[in-house]
Design a protein around this motif. Sequence first.
Motif, short mmCIF file in Angstrom:
data_model
loop_
_atom_site.label_atom_id
_atom_site.label_comp_id
_atom_site.label_asym_id
_atom_site.label_seq_id
_atom_site.Cartn_x
_atom_site.Cartn_y
_atom_site.Cartn_z
N UNK A 96 0.74 -1.21 0.10
CA UNK A 96 -0.03 0.00 -0.05
C UNK A 96 0.89 1.34 0.03
N UNK A 97 1.98 1.23 -0.24
CA UNK A 97 2.94 2.39 -0.15
C UNK A 97 3.37 2.76 -1.61
N UNK A 98 3.47 4.23 -1.92
CA UNK A 98 3.52 4.63 -3.25
C UNK A 98 4.69 4.10 -3.88
N UNK A 99 4.57 3.73 -5.22
CA UNK A 99 5.38 3.06 -6.15
C UNK A 99 5.64 3.65 -7.59
N UNK A 100 6.78 3.24 -7.86
CA UNK A 100 6.87 3.54 -9.55
C UNK A 100 6.74 2.59 -10.12
N UNK A 101 5.95 2.48 -11.16
CA UNK A 101 5.59 1.07 -11.95
C UNK A 101 6.45 1.71 -13.40
N UNK A 102 6.81 0.10 -14.01
CA UNK A 102 7.12 0.32 -15.36
C UNK A 102 6.04 0.00 -16.29
N UNK A 103 5.72 0.99 -16.97
CA UNK A 103 4.79 0.78 -18.12
C UNK A 103 5.78 0.85 -19.44
N UNK A 104 6.57 0.50 -19.55
CA UNK A 104 7.46 0.61 -20.77
C UNK A 104 7.03 -0.71 -21.75
N UNK A 105 6.35 -1.41 -21.34
CA UNK A 105 5.79 -2.65 -22.17
C UNK A 105 4.40 -2.13 -22.73
N UNK A 106 3.85 -1.11 -22.46
CA UNK A 106 2.59 -1.02 -22.97
C UNK A 106 2.68 0.31 -23.88
N UNK A 107 1.82 0.09 -24.99
CA UNK A 107 1.90 1.07 -25.94
C UNK A 107 0.46 2.03 -26.25
N UNK A 108 -0.27 1.64 -25.53
CA UNK A 108 -1.73 2.36 -25.44
C UNK A 108 -2.47 2.41 -24.26
N UNK A 109 -3.20 3.14 -24.00
CA UNK A 109 -4.39 3.28 -22.81
C UNK A 109 -5.79 3.71 -23.49
N UNK A 110 -6.67 2.74 -23.23
CA UNK A 110 -8.04 2.78 -23.46
C UNK A 110 -9.04 2.86 -22.57
N UNK A 111 -10.06 3.78 -22.77
CA UNK A 111 -11.00 3.72 -21.67
C UNK A 111 -12.15 4.43 -22.37
N UNK A 112 -13.51 4.41 -21.58
CA UNK A 112 -14.53 5.04 -22.13
C UNK A 112 -14.68 6.49 -21.23
N UNK A 113 -15.06 7.32 -21.69
CA UNK A 113 -15.21 8.69 -20.85
C UNK A 113 -16.49 9.25 -21.23
N UNK A 114 -16.91 9.83 -20.20
CA UNK A 114 -18.45 10.46 -20.42
C UNK A 114 -18.31 11.90 -19.41
N UNK A 115 -18.61 12.93 -19.99
CA UNK A 115 -18.61 14.21 -19.29
C UNK A 115 -19.89 15.04 -19.37
N UNK A 116 -19.80 15.86 -18.19
CA UNK A 116 -21.26 16.61 -18.21
C UNK A 116 -20.47 18.02 -17.44
#
Length: 382
Positions: A96-116
Motif C-alpha cells: 500500500x505504499x507509493x511505488x514507481x511502475x514500469x509501463x514501458x511494455x505498454x503502448x496504449x491506454x484505452x477507456x470510455x469517458x463521459x463528461x457533463x
Amino acid sequence: MGAFYRKTLAALLCLLAGSLLLGYACVDRSYLHTPLLPARDGVLPWHAGTSLDHKGAATTIAIHEDRQRLRFGFRLVPSSAYPFAAADLLFEDRHGKPAHIDLSRYDSLTFGARCTPANTLMVSVPTFDDRVSRRNDLLSYRTPTAFFACTVAGTRVEIDLTRLETPQWWFDMFKLDLSHQAYKLDRVPKIAIGSTFQSPVNIASTVVIDALVLNGRDFRYLYALAAILTVAWSGFAVWFFRQHAAALVADVREKLQKDLPFVAYQQLSLEPHRDREKAAVLRFIATHYADAGMELDKVVAATGVNRNKLNDILKAELGFTFTAYLNKLRLTEAARLLSENDALAVAEIAYSVGYANVSYFNKLFKEEYGCTPKAFRTACAN
C-alpha cells in the motif's frame, strides 16, 4: 528404413503440433491487456488522489465512491492564470505504499469517458527523468501528455503512450532543449486525468471513466518461443541425422547379408544344376560378369542358349532379367569389396566389377543400397 521413416514422420508431426500449440500460447500471452479498474484488484493496484493548481484555492475537485469506475467532479475558478484540476491514479506496491511502475511494455491506454458538460481533457503520465527529477517532487517529473474530447453521450478513447508530448513549461522550468522529446515510461508514479485550458470555468463538471485498460506487448514470450523452438528443432535435426545414420548402417548390413548368396565366386559358379543349359548360363555369367563388354549376345554365343530361353532361365531361377541380374552380381561384389578393402578407391572397384562409367556405377549403387559407395563404406566401418 521404412520403420525409421515412419518413426521420423510420427516424431515430426508431434514436434510440429507441439510447436504450433506453444506458438499460439506464447503469441497470445505476448499481448498485454491490463485492466486498471477496479482500483485495488488489478495487476497494477492504485488509489485515487487529486491535483489542483498552486494558487487556485477556489478550484475544487472530489472523487466519488464507485468501485467499477473512476468518477470525479471539479469546478474551475479562474483565480489563477492556469486553473487546473485532475484525478490521479497513484500506483502503490503490495504493502500500500507509493511505488514507481514500469509501463514501458505498454503502448496504449484505452477507456470510455463521459463528461457533463462536454469537455476537452488531458491524460498525463509523469515519469522520472534522471537529469532533473527528484523523488517526492512530482513537479520535477517529465510529464508526457495527450488530449481527448469527452462528450455527454460518452466517448471511446485510445491514447498512444508512445506519442505523448511533454509540455513546454516543463522544458522552461529546467532550462532544457525542446528537441529532447524522448521519454521512458519505466518509472511512473501515477496516471492523471484532468482539465485543460479549454475546460469550462465556474461550472460544475463531472467526469466518468470506465473500462480503463493498458495495452501492449511483452516480447519476452516471443524471445522465449524462438529460443525453445530453436532448441527443439535443432535437437530434432541432431536426432534425425544420428538415427538416420544408425538406420542406414543397419539397412546396409541387412542388405549385405541378404545379398551374400549373389556373390559370384562364392555361390553361383559352384552350385550344381541338373539342367546343363541353366548351369552353363549361370556359370558363364558368374565368371564373366566383370567384363565391361558383357552383354546378352555374348552369353548366347558362349552357351548356345537362345535369347528367349536365357531370359526364361534367369526369370525362373532367380527372378531377374539379364540386365538386372548382371547389375545385381556386379553391385553385390562391389559392396563386398567396399566393406572388406579400404585400400581400393571407388573408381577402382567400379572398373573391377565391370563398370567403365563411375558416375553410372554410383547411380546404380545408390538405387540398390540407398546410399553412395563412400557412405556405404563408412557405414560398414562403424
